[in-house]
Design a protein around this motif. Structure first.
Motif, short mmCIF file in Angstrom:
data_model
loop_
_atom_site.label_atom_id
_atom_site.label_comp_id
_atom_site.label_asym_id
_atom_site.label_seq_id
_atom_site.Cartn_x
_atom_site.Cartn_y
_atom_site.Cartn_z
N GLY A 11 0.82 -1.21 0.00
CA GLY A 11 0.00 0.00 0.00
C GLY A 11 0.85 1.25 0.00
N GLY A 32 0.40 3.66 -2.99
CA GLY A 32 -0.19 4.93 -2.55
C GLY A 32 0.78 6.09 -2.73
N PHE A 69 -1.12 3.41 2.15
CA PHE A 69 -1.35 4.40 1.09
C PHE A 69 -0.95 5.80 1.57
CE2 PHE A 69 -3.75 3.95 -2.94
CZ PHE A 69 -3.55 2.59 -3.12
#
Length: 434
Positions: free
Chosen positions: A68, A72, A121
């Protein structure tokens, strides 16, 4: 005139503190999972869960966080070039804060993996966007100080995470995650205090004008207006993209390989030294504390080294000392107390080198693609370095369970960094490219 200069100086430090706090809380929310991983996964799997199962599913959740962060980071970087540095900085802080808080409501390891992936993210995007905001706000001659100070925030975040666990950890892992949501309040304050850098405002106005008139003088202008990401691989910029990626990958691969196994090495040495079982966790905490103290000092030292010897000279210093000093520390890790004394050197080198990225990467690319380039180089490297713990694990098997030899071997990655520097441009004394 003096009042204007004083106001400008005050705003510079406001931006610095904002970027620093964002990175502090970034490190804090990243570390909170590491601290409560065992009780959280054990609770979610049930009382019958074995240590092997906890380790396996805990690792999967961590991998989701790292993935992530990489994805992200790239996404938020592209977004920052189009809608603004401040807006996206606030969005990243809000994302990792709220997702950390939601982690406390997880009822399965899959749900926790989802929340931690979304936390990643925000974690991946905050650093690069904050670094770009800092670079475009601070004057050229003082930018090295700002970048080094900002980078020092990550190990401070680790200390803060440990403090939160110490203060509220007895109430359960869910409460620890709930407290991790508090940085969201920072966005309320920053939203009213920060403004977009003048460099980005001018560039954004030009982008809007080109889109409005639909008159593109070059193919680059067209790419710049529609999808900046592709410019990274154009003949004009691909060299800098490769250099930024390789330097980031070397530093990330090195720090994961060097520091990931320190708790295991400390535990092995402590048992050999006859340290009581109840005291081993305290020794590991001491080692991590010393590692982070070294990291803070190393982060701040990049500033004077880069000012004296240039950006390339500073990177060379950290890569070369890492190649020379870290392997002997690990290979000769036979005395527990001596190893603890040398752990700060590992933190100084392995973590300190990261101060170079908020300084050097913004100096390689123009305003129109700076955030995209910074996040792609750094977070693209993250995707590769997810393999670092796995590769180190293979080496441990080759060395018949010797953590020290495996970690020492990983340090050879710094050779790639030194070779990369031969092709890298020196940017000391130059203004940020427009």
């Amino acid at each position: 005139m003096e009042k204007v200069l004083e106001q400008k100086s005050s705003y510079l430090y406001l931006v610095l503190i904002a970027a620093w706090l964002g990175w502090v809380f970034d490190g804090m929310d990243a570390m909170l999972y590491n601290i409560v991983m065992y009780p959280a996964i054990h609770d979610l799997l049930g009382v019958s869960a074995t240590k092997a199962q906890i380790g396996y599913y805990g690792g999967l959740v961590m991998s989701c966080t790292l993935l992530g962060a990489a994805l992200g980071g790239i996404l938020f970087g592209i977004l920052a070039d189009y809608i603004g540095r401040v807006k996206v900085l606030l969005l990243t802080i809000l994302t990792y804060s709220l997702m950390t808080g939601l982690s406390g409501f997880a009822h399965s390891w899959q749900e926790l993996a989802l929340y931690r992936g979304l936390t990643g993210f925000g974690i991946g995007g905050e650093w690069a966007v904050g670094a770009v905001l800092l670079a475009e706000t601070w004057p050229d001659l003082r930018r090295t100080f700002a970048g080094s100070f900002m980078q020092m925030g990550w190990p401070v975040g680790f200390f803060l995470a440990a403090a939160i666990n110490f203060l509220v950890g007895t109430h359960g892992w869910r409460v620890v995650f709930f407290v991790g949501a508090l940085p969201a309040l920072l966005t309320v304050f920053l939203r009213t205090q920060l403004k977009e850098p003048e460099k980005w405002v001018r560039d954004h106005a030009r982008r809007c004008e080109l889109k409005l008139t639909n008159k593109y003088e070059t193919e680059e202008d067209k790419e710049y207006c529609h999808f900046t990401f592709r410019l990274l691989f154009s003949p004009k910029y691909i060299k800098y993209t490769i250099i930024g990626f390789l330097l980031s990958a070397v530093a990330l691969f090195g720090v994961w390989g060097a520091t990931y196994w320190i708790p295991a090495i400390v535990e092995t040495l402590a048992r050999s030294a006859g340290v009581a079982e109840s005291a081993i966790h305290g020794r590991i905490f001491l080692a991590i504390t010393l590692l982070n103290i070294g990291a803070i000092i190393g982060a701040l030292c990049f500033w004077p080294i880069a000012n004296k010897f240039g950006r390339k000279g500073a990177f060379l210093f950290y890569f070369l000392t890492g190649l020379i000093l870290i392997p002997p520390i690990y290979i000769n890790a036979k005395d527990f107390n001596l190893f603890l004394m040398l752990v700060p050197i590992i933190g100084f080198i392995g973590n300190g080198v990261f101060s170079g990225f908020p300084i050097y990467l913004p100096e390689l690319f123009p305003t129109k693609m700076r955030a995209t380039a910074q996040t792609t180089c750094y977070n693209g490297a993250r995707l590769v370095t997810i393999l670092s713990p796995f590769f180190t694990g293979l080496l441990i098997g080759i060395y018949h369970g010797n953590f020290s030899y495996a970690a020492a071997t990983i340090m050879s990655v710094y050779v790639i960094g030194i070779i990369t520097l031969l092709f890298a441009p020196e940017t000391k004394g130059r203004s940020l490219p427009e």
